[in-house]
Write a protein that holds these residues in place. Structure first.
Motif, mmCIF file in Angstrom:
data_model
loop_
_atom_site.group_PDB
_atom_site.id
_atom_site.type_symbol
_atom_site.label_atom_id
_atom_site.label_comp_id
_atom_site.label_asym_id
_atom_site.label_seq_id
_atom_site.Cartn_x
_atom_site.Cartn_y
_atom_site.Cartn_z
ATOM 1 N N THR A 172 1.131 -1.769 -6.512
ATOM 2 C CA THR A 172 2.088 -0.790 -7.031
ATOM 3 C C THR A 172 1.511 0.614 -6.932
ATOM 4 O O THR A 172 2.195 1.568 -6.540
ATOM 5 C CB THR A 172 2.430 -1.109 -8.496
ATOM 6 O OG1 THR A 172 3.057 -2.381 -8.558
ATOM 7 C CG2 THR A 172 3.349 -0.054 -9.078
ATOM 8 N N MET A 173 0.234 0.748 -7.282
ATOM 9 C CA MET A 173 -0.424 2.045 -7.200
ATOM 10 C C MET A 173 -0.668 2.424 -5.730
ATOM 11 O O MET A 173 -0.445 3.553 -5.305
ATOM 12 C CB MET A 173 -1.773 1.998 -7.931
ATOM 13 C CG MET A 173 -1.712 1.428 -9.332
ATOM 14 S SD MET A 173 -0.745 2.452 -10.464
ATOM 15 C CE MET A 173 -1.022 1.567 -11.999
ATOM 16 N N PHE A 174 -1.118 1.451 -4.956
ATOM 17 C CA PHE A 174 -1.533 1.698 -3.583
ATOM 18 C C PHE A 174 -0.369 2.118 -2.697
ATOM 19 O O PHE A 174 -0.495 3.041 -1.882
ATOM 20 C CB PHE A 174 -2.192 0.434 -3.017
ATOM 21 C CG PHE A 174 -2.864 0.631 -1.694
ATOM 22 C CD1 PHE A 174 -4.097 1.254 -1.619
ATOM 23 C CD2 PHE A 174 -2.265 0.190 -0.527
ATOM 24 C CE1 PHE A 174 -4.726 1.438 -0.397
ATOM 25 C CE2 PHE A 174 -2.881 0.366 0.704
ATOM 26 C CZ PHE A 174 -4.120 0.994 0.768
ATOM 27 N N GLU A 175 0.770 1.451 -2.848
ATOM 28 C CA GLU A 175 1.877 1.712 -1.935
ATOM 29 C C GLU A 175 2.498 3.082 -2.148
ATOM 30 O O GLU A 175 3.220 3.567 -1.280
ATOM 31 C CB GLU A 175 2.944 0.631 -2.067
ATOM 32 C CG GLU A 175 3.688 0.646 -3.375
ATOM 33 C CD GLU A 175 4.699 -0.501 -3.461
ATOM 34 O OE1 GLU A 175 4.690 -1.358 -2.568
ATOM 35 O OE2 GLU A 175 5.465 -0.520 -4.436
ATOM 36 N N SER A 176 2.229 3.714 -3.293
ATOM 37 C CA SER A 176 2.770 5.053 -3.524
ATOM 38 C C SER A 176 2.122 6.076 -2.588
ATOM 39 O O SER A 176 2.717 7.112 -2.282
ATOM 40 C CB SER A 176 2.552 5.480 -4.982
ATOM 41 O OG SER A 176 1.168 5.589 -5.271
ATOM 42 N N VAL A 177 0.900 5.805 -2.100
ATOM 43 C CA VAL A 177 0.224 6.720 -1.187
ATOM 44 C C VAL A 177 0.109 6.145 0.221
ATOM 45 O O VAL A 177 -0.100 6.875 1.185
ATOM 46 C CB VAL A 177 -1.183 7.092 -1.713
ATOM 47 C CG1 VAL A 177 -1.075 7.879 -3.000
ATOM 48 C CG2 VAL A 177 -2.039 5.857 -1.927
ATOM 49 N N ASP A 178 0.231 4.805 0.347
ATOM 50 C CA ASP A 178 0.126 4.160 1.666
ATOM 51 C C ASP A 178 1.074 2.958 1.717
ATOM 52 O O ASP A 178 0.651 1.808 1.620
ATOM 53 C CB ASP A 178 -1.315 3.713 1.908
ATOM 54 C CG ASP A 178 -1.534 3.177 3.324
ATOM 55 O OD1 ASP A 178 -0.559 3.131 4.099
ATOM 56 O OD2 ASP A 178 -2.676 2.798 3.647
ATOM 57 N N PRO A 179 2.373 3.213 1.876
ATOM 58 C CA PRO A 179 3.361 2.119 1.898
ATOM 59 C C PRO A 179 3.076 1.081 2.979
ATOM 60 O O PRO A 179 3.238 -0.117 2.751
ATOM 61 C CB PRO A 179 4.685 2.854 2.164
ATOM 62 C CG PRO A 179 4.455 4.248 1.706
ATOM 63 C CD PRO A 179 3.008 4.531 2.005
ATOM 64 N N GLU A 180 2.644 1.536 4.150
ATOM 65 C CA GLU A 180 2.362 0.604 5.235
ATOM 66 C C GLU A 180 1.192 -0.315 4.873
ATOM 67 O O GLU A 180 1.229 -1.530 5.113
ATOM 68 C CB GLU A 180 2.046 1.358 6.520
ATOM 69 C CG GLU A 180 1.820 0.447 7.722
ATOM 70 C CD GLU A 180 1.564 1.222 9.004
ATOM 71 O OE1 GLU A 180 1.160 0.594 9.999
ATOM 72 O OE2 GLU A 180 1.770 2.456 9.010
ATOM 73 N N GLY A 181 0.152 0.265 4.276
ATOM 74 C CA GLY A 181 -0.985 -0.536 3.850
ATOM 75 C C GLY A 181 -0.601 -1.533 2.777
ATOM 76 O O GLY A 181 -1.088 -2.669 2.766
ATOM 77 N N GLY A 182 0.281 -1.128 1.873
ATOM 78 C CA GLY A 182 0.749 -2.035 0.832
ATOM 79 C C GLY A 182 1.500 -3.211 1.414
ATOM 80 O O GLY A 182 1.320 -4.358 0.971
ATOM 81 N N GLU A 183 2.322 -2.937 2.425
ATOM 82 C CA GLU A 183 3.077 -4.014 3.069
ATOM 83 C C GLU A 183 2.131 -4.965 3.802
ATOM 84 O O GLU A 183 2.323 -6.184 3.790
ATOM 85 C CB GLU A 183 4.095 -3.424 4.047
ATOM 86 C CG GLU A 183 4.986 -4.448 4.724
ATOM 87 C CD GLU A 183 5.812 -5.261 3.759
ATOM 88 O OE1 GLU A 183 6.113 -6.436 4.077
ATOM 89 O OE2 GLU A 183 6.161 -4.731 2.679
ATOM 90 N N GLN A 184 1.113 -4.417 4.440
ATOM 91 C CA GLN A 184 0.130 -5.258 5.126
ATOM 92 C C GLN A 184 -0.607 -6.161 4.136
ATOM 93 O O GLN A 184 -0.893 -7.332 4.444
ATOM 94 C CB GLN A 184 -0.867 -4.385 5.887
ATOM 95 C CG GLN A 184 -0.269 -3.680 7.099
ATOM 96 C CD GLN A 184 -1.241 -2.710 7.739
ATOM 97 O OE1 GLN A 184 -2.294 -2.405 7.190
ATOM 98 N NE2 GLN A 184 -0.879 -2.209 8.923
ATOM 99 N N ALA A 185 -0.907 -5.613 2.963
ATOM 100 C CA ALA A 185 -1.589 -6.412 1.940
ATOM 101 C C ALA A 185 -0.704 -7.560 1.481
ATOM 102 O O ALA A 185 -1.170 -8.687 1.287
ATOM 103 C CB ALA A 185 -1.975 -5.525 0.754
ATOM 104 N N LEU A 186 0.594 -7.288 1.301
ATOM 105 C CA LEU A 186 1.529 -8.341 0.909
ATOM 106 C C LEU A 186 1.638 -9.415 1.993
ATOM 107 O O LEU A 186 1.718 -10.610 1.688
ATOM 108 C CB LEU A 186 2.905 -7.740 0.615
ATOM 109 C CG LEU A 186 3.051 -6.993 -0.719
ATOM 110 C CD1 LEU A 186 4.395 -6.271 -0.774
ATOM 111 C CD2 LEU A 186 2.920 -7.945 -1.894
ATOM 112 N N GLU A 187 1.624 -8.984 3.239
ATOM 113 C CA GLU A 187 1.682 -9.946 4.344
ATOM 114 C C GLU A 187 0.441 -10.830 4.348
ATOM 115 O O GLU A 187 0.516 -12.040 4.625
ATOM 116 C CB GLU A 187 1.813 -9.209 5.677
ATOM 117 C CG GLU A 187 3.155 -8.519 5.894
ATOM 118 C CD GLU A 187 4.307 -9.513 5.992
ATOM 119 O OE1 GLU A 187 4.067 -10.676 6.381
ATOM 120 O OE2 GLU A 187 5.446 -9.126 5.684
#
Length: 217
Positions: free
Chosen positions: A169-184
């Motif tokens: 939640t915190m991470f995707e606010s500054v790096d949405p693409e990285g957050g999506e990769q983490a979820l994947e």
């Protein structure tokens, strides 16, 4: 007290709770005051102290009450989860829904405010625990009889999963693409676990023995 008065009192309390969440959502936790909440709820400031005793207690109760309502919406869905992959998929659905409703903003704000400790920290922990209970119950059911259950205690794993989503939640606010990769990546791990669950008895025993060996100090 008459039924009508009890209903009016409950309605006023709910309006104050809703108004508090709205102020946090739109203006941030530091904007919460008797004045801003009363204005948002369109009530007299004195009612905050009559019903809750203090603004701090109002914020605490608002966090807990609002979370109870959101968790209740998904309780049946949690009960239907039968695999780790399904649990992760539900987690992603909840995450997306909470973000769309602005509740992730509220969460980040209350987490920030909770760093100072006190009543808000207690309430934030209690609110998060309501989600963790649902995750833990699902994990206990999903991992029952699994080799992983011997090395991954459901309670600890539930906290780890919840912490991962909070971090995202915190991470995707500054790096949405990285957050999506983490979820994947989490999704692929869940798929691996589901594959392990489908192994035959011989392979399962081998996996269990390996996990036991690696778990020894």
């Amino acid at each position: 007290m008459s039924t009508g008065r009890r209903t009016s009192s409950a309605t006023t309390k709910q309006r104050l709770v809703d108004a508090t969440m709205e102020v946090i959502r739109l203006q941030g936790i530091t904007a919460v005051s008797a004045r801003t909440v009363a204005a948002a709820a369109d009530v007299n400031q004195a009612l905050i102290f009559y019903h809750f005793g203090s603004v701090d207690e109002l914020v605490a109760q608002a966090c807990i009450t609002a979370t109870e309502g959101r968790v209740a919406r998904y309780r049946t869905r949690f009960a239907e989860v039968s695999t780790l992959g399904e649990l992760l998929a539900l987690g992603r659905e909840i995450h997306a829904g909470e973000r769309a409703d602005g509740n992730m903003v509220v969460l980040t704000q209350t987490l920030a405010g909770a760093q100072a400790g006190g009543r808000l920290a207690e309430a934030t922990r209690a609110a998060l625990d309501k989600w963790i209970v649902e995750v833990r119950t699902a994990l206990e059911r999903v991992l029952a009889g699994s080799p992983l259950a011997e090395v991954a205690e459901p309670g600890a794993l539930a906290h780890a999963v919840s912490a991962s989503f909070l971090g995202l939640t915190m991470f995707e606010s500054v790096d949405p693409e990285g957050g999506e990769q983490a979820l994947e990546a989490l999704g692929r791990l869940a798929e691996l676990v589901d594959v392990l669950e489908g192994l035959g008895p011989i392979a399962t025993r081998a996996v269990r023995a390996k996990l036991r060996k690696n778990a020894k100090p």
